[in-house]
Design an enzyme around this catalytic site. Structure first.
Site, mmCIF file in Angstrom:
data_model
loop_
_atom_site.group_PDB
_atom_site.id
_atom_site.type_symbol
_atom_site.label_atom_id
_atom_site.label_comp_id
_atom_site.label_asym_id
_atom_site.label_seq_id
_atom_site.Cartn_x
_atom_site.Cartn_y
_atom_site.Cartn_z
ATOM 1 C CG ASP A 10 -1.951 1.084 1.215
ATOM 2 O OD1 ASP A 10 -2.040 1.788 0.197
ATOM 3 O OD2 ASP A 10 -2.684 1.239 2.216
ATOM 4 C CG ASP A 105 -3.681 3.909 -2.582
ATOM 5 O OD1 ASP A 105 -4.576 3.061 -2.763
ATOM 6 O OD2 ASP A 105 -3.693 4.709 -1.635
ATOM 7 C CD GLU A 106 -5.604 -0.767 -0.674
ATOM 8 O OE1 GLU A 106 -5.125 -1.429 0.274
ATOM 9 O OE2 GLU A 106 -6.641 -0.091 -0.567
#
Length: 433
Positions: A10, A105-106
């Site tokens: 993340d 974003d992860e």
């Protein structure tokens, strides 16, 4: 399901981190990134969090505090963020083919448990991944390691918030007793998949922590939280129930909605916005190789100006033949807009929502409408050419005339402090003086 070790990578404060890659002067300074039209705070650096700024804070309410603390305020730059996200995901994919891109974003990464002889080896790999992503992209990440996706989420939170972990936390290194102690410190709403409503239900019955949910009775959990809640409880017990999704499922609805940069009163401006939003939605539709049978259009004025007359309306149109052809979708959208538009109002937002989505091969023809195979193939070729040009030269290189000329679009979003698109535009490359 084969036993796997799950990594959750993340990115830390992703939007702010993207800005810092190309503007190192922002390092160590409180920084926030704003939503569309510079309305609300949607990303914060750790320094801004320490000052008490919250996600979703309206800018007009905290403007004085932002100025008082000399907070760096930036407009959102989704082109830059999307490209850097792609680069991060490419770094992750070099370690395993089983990568689920969960959000911008992860990502979840899966490795056979037999890949690691000990927890020290899995933790070492997590640190290597973290260092590689930082070196290759400039983006700092945290990595949580566990036996299930739900536990990996919790591990990642621990890695991110506990500085002694240095961005990596491996739950597989803990004994069951140590894991239970950790779970007993996590509020039940902090478990992935347990929202505030479900949390209230659980607390009414005395279940307040992740450990208490883990120890809950299966039939009661299934009755009150459905099968998904039961899967969450099993995952907390270390029983994998959620597999890695290598290909994201096709969306059942695609929306493109925006607030205007300034109120729009004339029909021409609203028509341009609806045409532009329809074009963007159509691109997303074609990207997942789908067609849409229903289009909804809406407009409304401001909720927050009682001194001005309020108006809100929407129109839903069923298409004669499901399609992803931008000119046809735009024609139908503008037809819907003409039916609901009323003069004399200051409109602040509009949008388009595509539903009735199905795979592009499942076209149900209309026997009363001429729409032969040759016509549909010609439309498909036109759209492939349009998408190809826009991918190569920028998303607005080719567009319908009905969406207006970009420099004259008064309805466009406010982006007073937007940075350059450093990685996707030749004319916006970083320069060194």
């Amino acid at each position: 399901m084969p036993k796997q070790t799950i990594f959750l990578a993340d990115c830390n404060n992703f939007y702010v981190s993207c800005e810092r890659v190309f503007n190192p002067k922002l390092e160590g300074k409180p920084t926030v990134v704003l939503s569309n039209n510079d309305g609300c705070i949607i990303a914060r650096s750790n320094e801004a969090k320490a000052l008490g700024f919250k996600m979703g804070d309206p800018v007009f309410k905290v403007a004085d505090r932002l100025k008082e603390h000399n907070v760096q305020v930036l407009s959102s730059n989704y082109t830059l963020y999307g490209d850097l996200s792609s680069r991060v995901m490419q770094c992750l994919s070099r370690y395993t083919s089983e990568v689920e891109v969960y959000s911008i974003d992860e990502s979840f990464l899966a490795f056979p448990t037999t890949s690691f002889k000990s927890p020290e080896e899995s933790a070492a790999l997590a640190r290597e991944i973290r260092e590689t992503v930082r070196q290759w992209t400039g983006i700092p990440i945290s990595v949580g390691v566990a036996s299930t996706k739900t536990l990996a989420k919790l591990a990642n939170e621990k890695a991110k918030k506990d500085p002694t972990r240095e961005g990596v936390f491996d739950l597989t290194a803990l004994s069951q007793a140590e894991l239970d102690v950790l779970l007993d410190r996590v509020p039940v709403e902090g478990v992935w998949g347990i929202n505030s409503r479900r949390g209230r239900v659980l607390r009414q019955y005395g279940i307040e922590t992740a450990y208490e949910l883990k120890e809950g009775e299966d039939l009661w959990i299934k009755k009150n939280l459905t099968v998904m809640g039961l899967r969450t409880a099993w995952e907390l017990r270390g029983i994998p129930c959620l597999s890695i999704e290598l290909a994201p499922p096709a969306k059942k609805a695609i929306a493109c909605t925006r607030s205007f940069g300034q109120p729009v009163e004339d029909l021409t401006g609203v028509r341009e916005a609806i045409a532009a939003y329809t074009g963007r939605a159509a691109v997303k539709l074609r990207r997942q190789r789908s067609i849409a049978a229903v289009i909804q259009v809406f407009i409304h004025t401001s909720h927050f100006k009682p001194e001005e007359p309020y108006y809100s309306n929407s129109a839903v149109l069923t298409l004669p033949v499901a399609t992803s052809y931008t000119p046809e979708l735009t024609r139908q959208a503008l037809r819907g807009l003409d039916a609901i538009y009323r003069s004399g109002y200051r409109y602040v937002k509009s949008g388009v929502i595509l539903t009735g989505i199905r795979p592009e091969g499942e076209v149900q023809l209309n026997m009363f409408r001429e729409s032969g195979t040759e016509t549909r193939e010609k439309e498909a070729r036109i759209m492939r050419a349009l998408d190809s040009v826009n991918r190569s030269w920028g998303s607005h290189t080719l567009h319908l005339a009905s969406s207006g000329i970009m420099c004259h679009q008064e309805w466009r979003m406010r982006r007073a402090n937007v940075s350059n698109r450093f990685t996707t535009r030749w004319d916006e490359l970083l320069t060194v003086a």
